[in-house]
Design an enzyme around this catalytic site. Structure first.
Site, PDB file in Angstrom:
ATOM      1  CD  GLU A 235      -2.677  -0.743   2.541  1.00 30.41           C
ATOM      2  OE1 GLU A 235      -3.933  -0.747   2.202  1.00 30.41           O
ATOM      3  OE2 GLU A 235      -2.392  -1.038   3.220  1.00 30.41           O
TER       4      GLU A 235
HETATM    5  C1  TNX Z   1      -4.850  -3.313   4.788  1.00 30.17           C
HETATM    6  S1  TNX Z   1      -3.390  -5.744   4.139  1.00 30.17           S
HETATM    7  C2  TNX Z   1      -3.637  -3.162   4.982  1.00 30.17           C
HETATM    8  C3  TNX Z   1      -3.628  -3.336   6.715  1.00 30.17           C
HETATM    9  C4  TNX Z   1      -4.550  -2.749   7.336  1.00 30.17           C
HETATM   10  C5  TNX Z   1      -5.561  -4.034   6.944  1.00 30.17           C
HETATM   11  C6  TNX Z   1      -6.892  -3.559   7.412  1.00 30.17           C
HETATM   12  C7  TNX Z   1      -2.469  -5.221   4.180  1.00 30.17           C
HETATM   13  C8  TNX Z   1      -1.587  -5.235   3.676  1.00 30.17           C
HETATM   14  N1  TNX Z   1      -2.774  -3.932   4.680  1.00 30.17           N
HETATM   15  O1  TNX Z   1      -2.618  -1.939   6.294  1.00 30.17           O
HETATM   16  O2  TNX Z   1      -4.461  -2.964   8.821  1.00 30.17           O
HETATM   17  O3  TNX Z   1      -5.792  -3.335   5.881  1.00 30.17           O
HETATM   18  O4  TNX Z   1      -7.877  -4.820   7.224  1.00 30.17           O
END
Ligand code: TNX
Length: 569
Positions: free
Chosen positions: A374
Protein backbone atom coordinates in the site's frame (compact mmCIF):
# COMPACT_ATOMS: atom_id res chain seq x y z
CA UNK A 1 -27.40 -28.07 21.94
CA UNK A 2 -26.21 -26.11 24.93
CA UNK A 3 -26.71 -27.87 28.23
CA UNK A 4 -26.67 -25.93 31.44
CA UNK A 5 -25.35 -27.42 34.60
CA UNK A 6 -25.07 -26.30 38.16
CA UNK A 7 -22.15 -24.03 38.83
CA UNK A 8 -20.07 -24.12 41.96
CA UNK A 9 -18.15 -21.19 43.37
CA UNK A 10 -14.52 -20.93 42.38
CA UNK A 11 -11.92 -20.53 45.09
CA UNK A 12 -10.22 -17.31 44.03
CA UNK A 13 -7.75 -16.98 46.89
CA UNK A 14 -4.15 -17.65 46.05
CA UNK A 15 -4.47 -17.95 42.31
CA UNK A 16 -1.27 -16.96 40.55
CA UNK A 17 -0.77 -16.71 36.82
CA UNK A 18 1.82 -19.10 35.49
CA UNK A 19 2.62 -19.72 31.86
CA UNK A 20 3.22 -23.39 31.35
CA UNK A 21 4.59 -24.43 28.00
CA UNK A 22 1.10 -25.36 27.05
CA UNK A 23 -0.81 -22.24 28.00
CA UNK A 24 -1.04 -19.36 30.43
CA UNK A 25 -3.54 -20.10 33.09
CA UNK A 26 -4.07 -19.45 36.73
CA UNK A 27 -2.52 -22.04 39.03
CA UNK A 28 -3.86 -22.48 42.53
CA UNK A 29 -1.13 -21.73 45.04
CA UNK A 30 -3.05 -22.97 48.04
CA UNK A 31 -4.30 -26.50 48.41
CA UNK A 32 -8.04 -26.84 48.72
CA UNK A 33 -9.28 -29.73 50.89
CA UNK A 34 -9.48 -32.90 48.82
CA UNK A 35 -13.06 -33.54 47.74
CA UNK A 36 -14.63 -36.81 48.81
CA UNK A 37 -14.38 -39.67 46.33
CA UNK A 38 -17.39 -39.87 44.07
CA UNK A 39 -19.32 -42.93 43.12
CA UNK A 40 -18.26 -43.94 39.62
CA UNK A 41 -20.50 -42.15 37.17
CA UNK A 42 -21.31 -43.50 33.78
CA UNK A 43 -19.40 -41.60 31.11
CA UNK A 44 -22.66 -40.48 29.53
CA UNK A 45 -23.89 -38.83 32.73
CA UNK A 46 -20.83 -36.68 33.23
CA UNK A 47 -20.79 -33.04 32.26
CA UNK A 48 -19.21 -32.79 28.80
CA UNK A 49 -16.03 -31.26 30.14
CA UNK A 50 -15.20 -34.59 31.84
CA UNK A 51 -15.97 -36.81 28.89
CA UNK A 52 -13.30 -38.44 26.69
CA UNK A 53 -14.27 -39.90 23.34
CA UNK A 54 -15.11 -43.59 23.88
CA UNK A 55 -13.35 -44.41 20.60
CA UNK A 56 -10.65 -42.60 18.72
CA UNK A 57 -13.17 -42.47 15.89
CA UNK A 58 -15.04 -39.84 17.91
CA UNK A 59 -12.03 -37.57 18.41
CA UNK A 60 -12.43 -33.78 18.20
CA UNK A 61 -8.87 -32.96 17.17
CA UNK A 62 -8.18 -29.68 15.37
CA UNK A 63 -6.35 -29.67 13.00
CA UNK A 64 -7.65 -33.06 11.91
CA UNK A 65 -4.77 -35.57 11.71
CA UNK A 66 -3.54 -37.27 8.57
CA UNK A 67 -4.58 -40.70 9.78
CA UNK A 68 -6.48 -41.96 12.81
CA UNK A 69 -6.87 -45.69 13.48
CA UNK A 70 -9.12 -46.53 16.43
CA UNK A 71 -7.98 -49.48 18.53
CA UNK A 72 -10.26 -52.11 20.02
CA UNK A 73 -8.58 -52.37 23.40
CA UNK A 74 -9.22 -50.59 26.68
CA UNK A 75 -8.34 -46.91 26.95
CA UNK A 76 -5.27 -45.50 28.68
CA UNK A 77 -6.10 -43.98 32.06
CA UNK A 78 -4.10 -41.45 34.03
CA UNK A 79 -3.60 -42.82 37.54
CA UNK A 80 -1.41 -42.19 40.54
CA UNK A 81 1.24 -44.41 38.96
CA UNK A 82 1.32 -42.60 35.60
CA UNK A 83 4.77 -41.32 34.69
CA UNK A 84 6.18 -39.43 31.73
CA UNK A 85 9.30 -41.01 30.33
CA UNK A 86 11.33 -38.76 28.04
CA UNK A 87 14.14 -39.68 25.71
CA UNK A 88 17.43 -39.57 27.64
CA UNK A 89 19.87 -36.91 26.53
CA UNK A 90 17.53 -34.59 24.67
CA UNK A 91 16.78 -31.33 26.46
CA UNK A 92 14.00 -30.32 24.08
CA UNK A 93 12.04 -33.52 24.50
CA UNK A 94 12.59 -33.24 28.25
CA UNK A 95 11.12 -29.72 28.16
CA UNK A 96 8.05 -30.94 26.31
CA UNK A 97 7.71 -33.75 28.86
CA UNK A 98 7.79 -31.21 31.70
CA UNK A 99 5.23 -29.08 29.89
CA UNK A 100 2.91 -32.05 29.59
CA UNK A 101 3.39 -32.87 33.26
CA UNK A 102 2.57 -29.25 34.21
CA UNK A 103 -0.61 -29.47 32.17
CA UNK A 104 -1.74 -32.74 33.71
CA UNK A 105 -0.77 -32.29 37.35
CA UNK A 106 -3.08 -29.48 38.38
CA UNK A 107 -6.47 -30.71 37.16
CA UNK A 108 -5.79 -34.40 37.84
CA UNK A 109 -4.12 -33.90 41.19
CA UNK A 110 -1.75 -36.73 40.21
CA UNK A 111 2.01 -36.54 40.77
CA UNK A 112 3.03 -37.45 37.16
CA UNK A 113 6.81 -37.58 37.62
CA UNK A 114 9.03 -37.07 34.58
CA UNK A 115 11.98 -39.42 34.13
CA UNK A 116 14.61 -39.61 31.42
CA UNK A 117 15.48 -43.03 30.05
CA UNK A 118 16.16 -44.86 26.85
CA UNK A 119 15.15 -48.22 28.28
CA UNK A 120 11.84 -50.00 28.21
CA UNK A 121 8.95 -47.93 29.50
CA UNK A 122 7.24 -49.05 32.68
CA UNK A 123 3.54 -49.87 32.58
CA UNK A 124 1.43 -46.77 32.71
CA UNK A 125 4.03 -44.50 31.14
CA UNK A 126 3.55 -41.72 28.63
CA UNK A 127 6.66 -42.08 26.51
CA UNK A 128 8.12 -39.24 24.43
CA UNK A 129 10.77 -40.45 22.00
CA UNK A 130 12.79 -39.42 18.98
CA UNK A 131 12.91 -41.98 16.22
CA UNK A 132 10.22 -43.24 13.92
CA UNK A 133 9.91 -43.00 10.18
CA UNK A 134 11.81 -40.28 8.31
CA UNK A 135 8.54 -39.66 6.46
CA UNK A 136 7.25 -37.94 9.62
CA UNK A 137 9.53 -35.03 8.65
CA UNK A 138 10.51 -32.21 10.96
CA UNK A 139 7.05 -31.74 12.49
CA UNK A 140 5.18 -35.05 12.19
CA UNK A 141 4.60 -37.56 14.96
CA UNK A 142 3.10 -40.92 15.71
CA UNK A 143 0.86 -41.32 18.74
CA UNK A 144 0.07 -44.85 19.92
CA UNK A 145 -2.36 -45.37 22.76
CA UNK A 146 -3.04 -48.63 24.59
CA UNK A 147 -4.23 -49.46 28.09
CA UNK A 148 -0.56 -49.85 29.08
CA UNK A 149 1.06 -46.78 27.60
CA UNK A 150 0.93 -43.71 25.44
CA UNK A 151 3.83 -43.34 23.02
CA UNK A 152 4.65 -40.20 21.08
CA UNK A 153 7.43 -40.83 18.58
CA UNK A 154 8.75 -38.21 16.19
CA UNK A 155 11.76 -37.69 13.96
CA UNK A 156 12.40 -34.27 15.56
CA UNK A 157 11.51 -32.53 18.84
CA UNK A 158 8.90 -30.30 17.14
CA UNK A 159 6.96 -33.44 16.25
CA UNK A 160 7.01 -34.58 19.87
CA UNK A 161 5.57 -31.19 20.85
CA UNK A 162 2.79 -31.43 18.25
CA UNK A 163 2.01 -34.97 19.40
CA UNK A 164 1.71 -33.65 22.93
CA UNK A 165 -0.85 -31.08 21.73
CA UNK A 166 -2.87 -33.88 20.14
CA UNK A 167 -2.78 -35.93 23.34
CA UNK A 168 -4.00 -32.85 25.22
CA UNK A 169 -7.03 -32.63 22.92
CA UNK A 170 -7.84 -36.32 23.45
CA UNK A 171 -8.23 -35.80 27.18
CA UNK A 172 -11.47 -34.30 28.53
CA UNK A 173 -11.74 -30.51 28.31
CA UNK A 174 -11.37 -30.32 32.10
CA UNK A 175 -7.66 -31.01 31.56
CA UNK A 176 -7.44 -27.28 30.74
CA UNK A 177 -8.84 -26.29 34.12
CA UNK A 178 -6.94 -24.57 36.89
CA UNK A 179 -8.98 -26.50 39.45
CA UNK A 180 -7.63 -29.61 41.10
CA UNK A 181 -10.43 -32.13 40.67
CA UNK A 182 -8.38 -34.75 42.46
CA UNK A 183 -9.93 -38.09 43.27
CA UNK A 184 -13.39 -36.72 42.82
CA UNK A 185 -12.87 -36.95 39.11
CA UNK A 186 -10.91 -40.21 39.18
CA UNK A 187 -11.25 -42.37 36.08
CA UNK A 188 -12.35 -39.54 33.82
CA UNK A 189 -8.79 -38.97 32.57
CA UNK A 190 -8.87 -41.52 29.81
CA UNK A 191 -7.58 -41.57 26.25
CA UNK A 192 -9.12 -44.04 23.76
CA UNK A 193 -6.87 -46.71 22.29
CA UNK A 194 -5.53 -46.51 18.77
CA UNK A 195 -2.97 -44.87 16.61
CA UNK A 196 -2.51 -41.47 14.98
CA UNK A 197 0.03 -40.67 12.30
CA UNK A 198 0.26 -37.02 11.51
CA UNK A 199 2.33 -34.45 9.67
CA UNK A 200 1.62 -31.02 8.19
CA UNK A 201 0.59 -30.26 4.64
CA UNK A 202 2.26 -26.82 4.47
CA UNK A 203 5.51 -25.60 5.99
CA UNK A 204 4.20 -22.08 6.79
CA UNK A 205 1.20 -22.01 9.12
CA UNK A 206 1.07 -18.54 10.52
CA UNK A 207 -0.72 -15.78 12.33
CA UNK A 208 0.16 -12.09 12.29
CA UNK A 209 -0.43 -9.69 15.14
CA UNK A 210 -0.39 -5.96 14.39
CA UNK A 211 1.12 -4.48 17.55
CA UNK A 212 1.63 -1.13 15.79
CA UNK A 213 -1.95 0.16 15.54
CA UNK A 214 -2.53 -0.89 19.16
CA UNK A 215 0.24 -2.09 21.41
CA UNK A 216 0.12 -5.52 23.06
CA UNK A 217 2.25 -6.37 26.10
CA UNK A 218 4.72 -9.24 26.22
CA UNK A 219 2.30 -11.29 28.36
CA UNK A 220 -0.51 -10.70 25.87
CA UNK A 221 1.75 -11.74 23.02
CA UNK A 222 2.65 -14.91 24.93
CA UNK A 223 -1.01 -15.75 25.32
CA UNK A 224 -1.43 -15.33 21.57
CA UNK A 225 1.54 -17.62 20.93
CA UNK A 226 -0.05 -20.23 23.21
CA UNK A 227 -3.07 -20.29 20.93
CA UNK A 228 -0.86 -20.81 17.88
CA UNK A 229 0.95 -23.67 19.58
CA UNK A 230 -2.32 -25.38 20.55
CA UNK A 231 -3.25 -25.56 16.89
CA UNK A 232 0.19 -26.58 15.59
CA UNK A 233 0.86 -23.26 13.91
CA UNK A 234 4.54 -22.52 13.52
CA UNK A 235 4.90 -18.91 12.36
CA UNK A 236 4.23 -15.77 14.40
CA UNK A 237 4.50 -12.66 12.24
CA UNK A 238 4.87 -9.52 14.33
CA UNK A 239 3.93 -6.29 12.55
CA UNK A 240 6.27 -3.99 14.47
CA UNK A 241 5.98 -0.65 12.71
CA UNK A 242 3.29 1.36 11.01
CA UNK A 243 2.05 4.92 10.72
CA UNK A 244 0.69 4.92 14.25
CA UNK A 245 3.53 3.31 16.17
CA UNK A 246 7.07 1.91 16.25
CA UNK A 247 7.36 -0.99 18.66
CA UNK A 248 10.93 -2.27 18.80
CA UNK A 249 14.03 -0.83 20.45
CA UNK A 250 16.78 0.06 17.97
CA UNK A 251 19.91 1.22 19.84
CA UNK A 252 21.36 3.21 16.94
CA UNK A 253 18.08 5.11 16.43
CA UNK A 254 16.72 5.84 19.92
CA UNK A 255 14.04 8.29 18.82
CA UNK A 256 12.17 5.48 17.07
CA UNK A 257 10.83 4.27 20.39
CA UNK A 258 10.97 7.65 22.22
CA UNK A 259 8.77 9.32 19.64
CA UNK A 260 7.42 6.54 17.44
CA UNK A 261 6.67 4.25 20.37
CA UNK A 262 4.55 6.80 22.21
CA UNK A 263 1.42 6.72 20.08
CA UNK A 264 -1.27 4.36 18.83
CA UNK A 265 -4.62 4.53 17.05
CA UNK A 266 -7.04 6.71 18.95
CA UNK A 267 -4.36 8.54 20.95
CA UNK A 268 -3.56 5.90 23.56
CA UNK A 269 -0.10 5.61 25.12
CA UNK A 270 1.38 3.06 22.72
CA UNK A 271 4.45 1.20 23.96
CA UNK A 272 7.36 -0.77 22.62
CA UNK A 273 9.44 -3.89 23.24
CA UNK A 274 12.92 -3.50 24.64
CA UNK A 275 15.50 -5.85 23.20
CA UNK A 276 15.07 -7.98 26.31
CA UNK A 277 11.28 -8.07 25.76
CA UNK A 278 11.72 -9.10 22.17
CA UNK A 279 14.24 -11.75 23.20
CA UNK A 280 11.69 -13.09 25.67
CA UNK A 281 8.99 -13.28 22.97
CA UNK A 282 11.35 -15.05 20.58
CA UNK A 283 12.45 -17.50 23.27
CA UNK A 284 8.88 -18.22 24.38
CA UNK A 285 7.83 -18.84 20.79
CA UNK A 286 10.84 -21.06 20.06
CA UNK A 287 10.03 -23.28 23.04
CA UNK A 288 6.70 -23.88 21.32
CA UNK A 289 8.27 -24.45 17.90
CA UNK A 290 6.97 -21.13 16.62
CA UNK A 291 9.28 -18.94 14.51
CA UNK A 292 8.95 -15.19 14.98
CA UNK A 293 8.95 -13.23 11.71
CA UNK A 294 9.57 -9.54 12.45
CA UNK A 295 8.05 -7.05 10.03
CA UNK A 296 9.10 -3.45 9.58
CA UNK A 297 6.67 -2.20 6.97
CA UNK A 298 8.29 0.13 4.40
CA UNK A 299 8.51 2.31 2.37
CA UNK A 300 4.84 3.03 3.17
CA UNK A 301 3.18 2.72 6.58
CA UNK A 302 6.18 4.54 8.06
CA UNK A 303 4.86 7.70 9.65
CA UNK A 304 5.93 6.73 13.18
CA UNK A 305 9.55 6.38 12.01
CA UNK A 306 9.29 9.62 10.04
CA UNK A 307 7.94 11.47 13.09
CA UNK A 308 11.08 10.32 14.92
CA UNK A 309 13.48 11.06 12.05
CA UNK A 310 11.87 13.55 9.64
CA UNK A 311 14.82 13.29 7.22
CA UNK A 312 13.50 9.86 6.16
CA UNK A 313 10.73 11.51 4.18
CA UNK A 314 10.92 13.62 1.02
CA UNK A 315 7.80 15.62 1.64
CA UNK A 316 5.15 15.14 4.23
CA UNK A 317 1.57 15.21 3.04
CA UNK A 318 -0.41 14.07 6.07
CA UNK A 319 -4.10 13.39 6.59
CA UNK A 320 -6.00 16.09 8.44
CA UNK A 321 -6.59 14.05 11.61
CA UNK A 322 -2.91 14.50 12.51
CA UNK A 323 -3.74 17.62 14.45
CA UNK A 324 -4.97 15.51 17.37
CA UNK A 325 -1.66 13.70 17.83
CA UNK A 326 0.34 14.42 21.00
CA UNK A 327 3.79 14.78 19.48
CA UNK A 328 4.55 16.75 16.33
CA UNK A 329 4.28 14.64 13.21
CA UNK A 330 2.75 11.61 14.87
CA UNK A 331 -0.46 10.08 13.56
CA UNK A 332 -3.27 8.29 15.36
CA UNK A 333 -5.87 7.93 12.62
CA UNK A 334 -6.47 4.89 10.42
CA UNK A 335 -6.00 6.01 6.84
CA UNK A 336 -3.49 4.00 4.82
CA UNK A 337 -1.19 4.49 1.86
CA UNK A 338 -0.18 8.14 2.37
CA UNK A 339 3.20 7.89 4.09
CA UNK A 340 6.51 6.86 2.54
CA UNK A 341 10.24 6.85 3.06
CA UNK A 342 12.11 8.79 0.40
CA UNK A 343 13.51 6.22 -2.05
CA UNK A 344 16.04 8.71 -3.42
CA UNK A 345 17.75 9.45 -0.11
CA UNK A 346 20.86 7.58 1.02
CA UNK A 347 19.89 8.50 4.60
CA UNK A 348 16.98 6.14 4.20
CA UNK A 349 19.16 3.17 3.24
CA UNK A 350 21.59 3.88 6.11
CA UNK A 351 18.55 3.86 8.41
CA UNK A 352 17.19 0.63 6.95
CA UNK A 353 20.61 -0.95 7.34
CA UNK A 354 20.70 -0.03 11.04
CA UNK A 355 17.21 -1.35 11.65
CA UNK A 356 17.60 -4.59 9.70
CA UNK A 357 21.04 -5.25 11.25
CA UNK A 358 19.77 -4.85 14.82
CA UNK A 359 16.58 -6.81 14.28
CA UNK A 360 18.38 -9.58 12.38
CA UNK A 361 20.88 -9.90 15.23
CA UNK A 362 18.13 -10.55 17.77
CA UNK A 363 15.99 -12.79 15.58
CA UNK A 364 16.97 -16.47 15.47
CA UNK A 365 14.49 -17.28 12.68
CA UNK A 366 15.60 -16.99 9.06
CA UNK A 367 13.10 -14.32 7.93
CA UNK A 368 12.80 -10.54 7.80
CA UNK A 369 9.49 -9.11 6.51
CA UNK A 370 9.90 -5.73 4.81
CA UNK A 371 6.21 -4.97 4.34
CA UNK A 372 6.05 -3.21 1.00
CA UNK A 373 2.25 -2.90 0.87
CA UNK A 374 0.00 0.00 0.00
CA UNK A 375 2.36 2.72 -1.14
CA UNK A 376 0.02 5.06 -2.93
CA UNK A 377 2.39 7.99 -3.20
CA UNK A 378 5.39 6.56 -5.07
CA UNK A 379 5.75 5.91 -8.77
CA UNK A 380 6.57 2.30 -9.72
CA UNK A 381 10.24 2.93 -10.57
CA UNK A 382 10.77 4.55 -7.15
CA UNK A 383 9.03 1.69 -5.38
CA UNK A 384 10.98 -0.93 -7.33
CA UNK A 385 14.30 0.73 -6.59
CA UNK A 386 13.44 0.83 -2.89
CA UNK A 387 12.44 -2.85 -2.67
CA UNK A 388 15.56 -3.97 -4.52
CA UNK A 389 17.86 -1.93 -2.26
CA UNK A 390 16.14 -3.21 0.88
CA UNK A 391 16.30 -6.77 -0.45
CA UNK A 392 20.09 -6.45 -0.70
CA UNK A 393 20.25 -5.16 2.87
CA UNK A 394 18.11 -8.01 4.19
CA UNK A 395 20.30 -10.65 2.54
CA UNK A 396 23.47 -8.83 3.63
CA UNK A 397 22.31 -9.37 7.21
CA UNK A 398 21.70 -13.03 6.58
CA UNK A 399 17.92 -13.14 6.37
CA UNK A 400 15.44 -14.31 3.77
CA UNK A 401 13.17 -11.48 2.65
CA UNK A 402 9.41 -11.70 2.95
CA UNK A 403 7.13 -8.94 1.69
CA UNK A 404 3.47 -8.31 0.88
CA UNK A 405 2.63 -9.29 -2.68
CA UNK A 406 3.33 -5.82 -4.12
CA UNK A 407 7.09 -6.59 -3.87
CA UNK A 408 6.62 -8.73 -7.00
CA UNK A 409 6.90 -5.50 -9.02
CA UNK A 410 10.61 -5.53 -8.19
CA UNK A 411 13.23 -8.06 -9.30
CA UNK A 412 13.20 -10.61 -6.52
CA UNK A 413 15.86 -13.07 -5.52
CA UNK A 414 14.68 -16.66 -5.96
CA UNK A 415 14.41 -17.25 -2.21
CA UNK A 416 12.38 -14.10 -1.46
CA UNK A 417 8.83 -14.86 -0.38
CA UNK A 418 5.66 -12.96 -1.27
CA UNK A 419 2.59 -12.76 0.94
CA UNK A 420 -0.60 -12.60 -1.12
CA UNK A 421 -3.43 -10.60 0.43
CA UNK A 422 -5.55 -9.08 -2.34
CA UNK A 423 -4.92 -10.57 -5.79
CA UNK A 424 -7.16 -13.25 -7.22
CA UNK A 425 -4.85 -14.16 -10.07
CA UNK A 426 -1.22 -15.28 -10.14
CA UNK A 427 0.83 -12.58 -8.42
CA UNK A 428 3.91 -11.40 -10.37
CA UNK A 429 6.22 -12.62 -7.59
CA UNK A 430 5.17 -16.20 -8.36
CA UNK A 431 5.86 -15.78 -12.06
CA UNK A 432 9.39 -14.79 -11.01
CA UNK A 433 9.75 -17.99 -9.00
CA UNK A 434 8.98 -16.79 -5.48
CA UNK A 435 7.03 -18.94 -3.10
CA UNK A 436 3.75 -17.63 -1.85
CA UNK A 437 2.12 -17.27 1.54
CA UNK A 438 -1.64 -17.12 1.11
CA UNK A 439 -3.44 -14.54 3.23
CA UNK A 440 -6.49 -13.73 1.12
CA UNK A 441 -8.18 -10.90 2.97
CA UNK A 442 -11.68 -12.21 2.24
CA UNK A 443 -10.91 -15.55 3.97
CA UNK A 444 -8.01 -15.15 6.39
CA UNK A 445 -8.15 -11.58 7.71
CA UNK A 446 -8.91 -11.93 11.38
CA UNK A 447 -9.84 -8.24 11.61
CA UNK A 448 -12.89 -8.69 9.38
CA UNK A 449 -16.25 -8.82 11.16
CA UNK A 450 -18.01 -12.18 11.62
CA UNK A 451 -21.39 -10.62 10.84
CA UNK A 452 -22.48 -7.08 10.03
CA UNK A 453 -23.27 -6.71 13.74
CA UNK A 454 -19.87 -7.70 15.10
CA UNK A 455 -18.79 -4.79 17.25
CA UNK A 456 -15.09 -5.11 16.46
CA UNK A 457 -13.40 -5.29 13.12
CA UNK A 458 -13.65 -3.95 9.61
CA UNK A 459 -15.62 -4.98 6.54
CA UNK A 460 -13.63 -3.79 3.53
CA UNK A 461 -12.56 -7.27 2.38
CA UNK A 462 -15.53 -9.35 3.51
CA UNK A 463 -17.72 -10.41 6.38
CA UNK A 464 -16.11 -13.68 7.48
CA UNK A 465 -18.25 -16.11 9.48
CA UNK A 466 -16.53 -19.30 10.59
CA UNK A 467 -17.61 -21.37 7.61
CA UNK A 468 -16.23 -18.81 5.21
CA UNK A 469 -12.91 -18.84 7.08
CA UNK A 470 -12.82 -22.64 6.79
CA UNK A 471 -14.48 -23.64 3.56
CA UNK A 472 -11.90 -22.87 0.89
CA UNK A 473 -8.90 -24.60 -0.57
CA UNK A 474 -5.49 -22.91 -0.73
CA UNK A 475 -4.35 -24.66 -3.90
CA UNK A 476 -7.38 -23.75 -5.99
CA UNK A 477 -7.79 -20.24 -4.55
CA UNK A 478 -5.53 -18.72 -7.20
CA UNK A 479 -5.89 -20.24 -10.66
CA UNK A 480 -2.49 -21.09 -12.11
CA UNK A 481 -0.64 -21.46 -8.80
CA UNK A 482 0.43 -25.00 -7.96
CA UNK A 483 0.76 -26.60 -4.55
CA UNK A 484 4.59 -26.54 -4.84
CA UNK A 485 4.50 -22.76 -5.21
CA UNK A 486 2.54 -22.31 -1.99
CA UNK A 487 4.58 -22.14 1.18
CA UNK A 488 1.51 -21.99 3.35
CA UNK A 489 -1.20 -19.84 4.87
CA UNK A 490 -1.33 -17.00 7.38
CA UNK A 491 -4.09 -15.15 9.20
CA UNK A 492 -3.30 -11.47 9.86
CA UNK A 493 -4.93 -9.62 12.74
CA UNK A 494 -4.72 -5.91 11.98
CA UNK A 495 -5.47 -3.95 15.11
CA UNK A 496 -7.09 -0.66 14.12
CA UNK A 497 -10.23 -1.72 16.06
CA UNK A 498 -8.54 -4.16 18.45
CA UNK A 499 -7.56 -2.58 21.76
CA UNK A 500 -6.67 -5.50 23.96
CA UNK A 501 -6.02 -9.22 24.03
CA UNK A 502 -9.66 -10.04 24.85
CA UNK A 503 -10.75 -8.38 21.61
CA UNK A 504 -7.87 -9.96 19.72
CA UNK A 505 -8.88 -13.42 20.89
CA UNK A 506 -12.54 -12.80 20.11
CA UNK A 507 -11.60 -12.19 16.48
CA UNK A 508 -9.06 -15.02 16.44
CA UNK A 509 -11.11 -17.85 17.94
CA UNK A 510 -12.55 -19.87 16.26
CA UNK A 511 -11.23 -18.60 12.91
CA UNK A 512 -7.54 -19.23 13.51
CA UNK A 513 -8.06 -22.94 14.30
CA UNK A 514 -10.02 -23.13 11.02
CA UNK A 515 -7.03 -21.72 9.16
CA UNK A 516 -4.67 -23.96 11.13
CA UNK A 517 -6.57 -26.94 9.73
CA UNK A 518 -6.23 -25.61 6.17
CA UNK A 519 -2.51 -25.33 6.75
CA UNK A 520 -1.95 -28.67 8.47
CA UNK A 521 -4.48 -31.23 7.29
CA UNK A 522 -4.73 -32.99 3.93
CA UNK A 523 -7.67 -31.82 1.83
CA UNK A 524 -9.17 -35.33 1.81
CA UNK A 525 -9.66 -35.18 5.59
CA UNK A 526 -11.24 -31.76 5.63
CA UNK A 527 -14.99 -31.15 5.47
CA UNK A 528 -16.91 -28.29 6.98
CA UNK A 529 -19.35 -30.60 8.76
CA UNK A 530 -16.52 -32.52 10.42
CA UNK A 531 -14.75 -29.33 11.47
CA UNK A 532 -17.99 -27.88 12.80
CA UNK A 533 -18.48 -30.91 15.03
CA UNK A 534 -14.88 -31.07 16.22
CA UNK A 535 -14.43 -27.36 16.96
CA UNK A 536 -17.59 -27.51 19.11
CA UNK A 537 -15.51 -29.23 21.79
CA UNK A 538 -12.97 -26.43 21.92
CA UNK A 539 -15.10 -23.61 23.33
CA UNK A 540 -15.14 -25.29 26.74
CA UNK A 541 -11.35 -25.50 26.62
CA UNK A 542 -11.04 -21.81 25.75
CA UNK A 543 -13.35 -20.90 28.61
CA UNK A 544 -11.25 -22.88 31.04
CA UNK A 545 -8.08 -21.26 29.71
CA UNK A 546 -9.61 -17.80 30.02
CA UNK A 547 -9.49 -17.25 26.26
CA UNK A 548 -12.24 -15.07 24.83
CA UNK A 549 -13.92 -16.33 21.66
CA UNK A 550 -16.80 -15.72 19.28
CA UNK A 551 -19.45 -18.40 19.89
CA UNK A 552 -20.41 -18.67 16.24
CA UNK A 553 -24.03 -19.78 15.79
CA UNK A 554 -22.78 -22.03 12.99
CA UNK A 555 -21.47 -24.40 15.71
CA UNK A 556 -23.44 -26.35 18.34
CA UNK A 557 -20.90 -25.68 21.08
CA UNK A 558 -20.49 -28.28 23.82
CA UNK A 559 -21.61 -26.88 27.13
CA UNK A 560 -18.86 -24.46 27.99
CA UNK A 561 -18.64 -23.77 31.69
CA UNK A 562 -18.25 -20.23 32.85
CA UNK A 563 -15.68 -19.54 35.52
CA UNK A 564 -17.22 -22.25 37.66
CA UNK A 565 -17.29 -25.70 36.09
CA UNK A 566 -19.48 -28.36 37.65
CA UNK A 567 -17.76 -31.32 39.25
CA UNK A 568 -18.65 -34.91 38.56
CA UNK A 569 -21.61 -35.63 40.83
C1 TNX B 1 -4.78 -3.45 4.67
S1 TNX B 1 -3.41 -5.89 4.05
C2 TNX B 1 -3.49 -3.34 5.18
C3 TNX B 1 -3.30 -2.91 6.57
C4 TNX B 1 -4.59 -2.60 7.26
C5 TNX B 1 -5.62 -3.64 6.87
C6 TNX B 1 -6.92 -3.50 7.59
C7 TNX B 1 -2.21 -4.99 4.07
C8 TNX B 1 -0.98 -5.58 3.57
N1 TNX B 1 -2.36 -3.74 4.51
O1 TNX B 1 -2.43 -1.80 6.63
O2 TNX B 1 -4.37 -2.60 8.62
O3 TNX B 1 -5.85 -3.53 5.49
O4 TNX B 1 -7.74 -4.60 7.32
Amino acid sequence: MMTRFRSIPLVHAGIALSCALTACRPTPTTTAPAPAPAAPAAQAQRPPMFVSPTSLAGHRIVPVPLSVTPGSGAPFTLTSSTTIQVQAGNAEVARTGEALAMLLRVPTGLPIPVTASSGAAPRGAIVLRLGGAASLGGEGYELTISADSVRIVAAAPAGVFHGMQTLRQLLPAAIESELNFGRRAAAVWTVPAGQITDRPRFAWRGAMLDVARHFFTVDEVKQYIDVLAMYKMNIFHLHLGDDQGWRIQIDSRPKLTEVGGSTEVGGGPGGFYTKADYGEIVRYAAERYVTVVPEIDMPGHTNAAIAAYPELSCSRPMPASTAAARLPGTYTGTEVGWSTFCPDSENVYAFVDDVVREIAAMTPGPYFHMGGDEVHVLKDPQYIKFVERVQDIVYKHGKTMVGWEEIGKARLRPTSIAQQWKSDSVPPAVTQGSKLILSPANRTYLDMKYTPNTELGLTWAAIIELRSAYDWEPVTYLKGVSEQQILGVEGPLWSETVHNIGSALYLTLPRLPALAELGWSPPAQRQWEGFRQRIAAHGARWRLLGLNFYPSPQVDWDAAPGAAPALVP
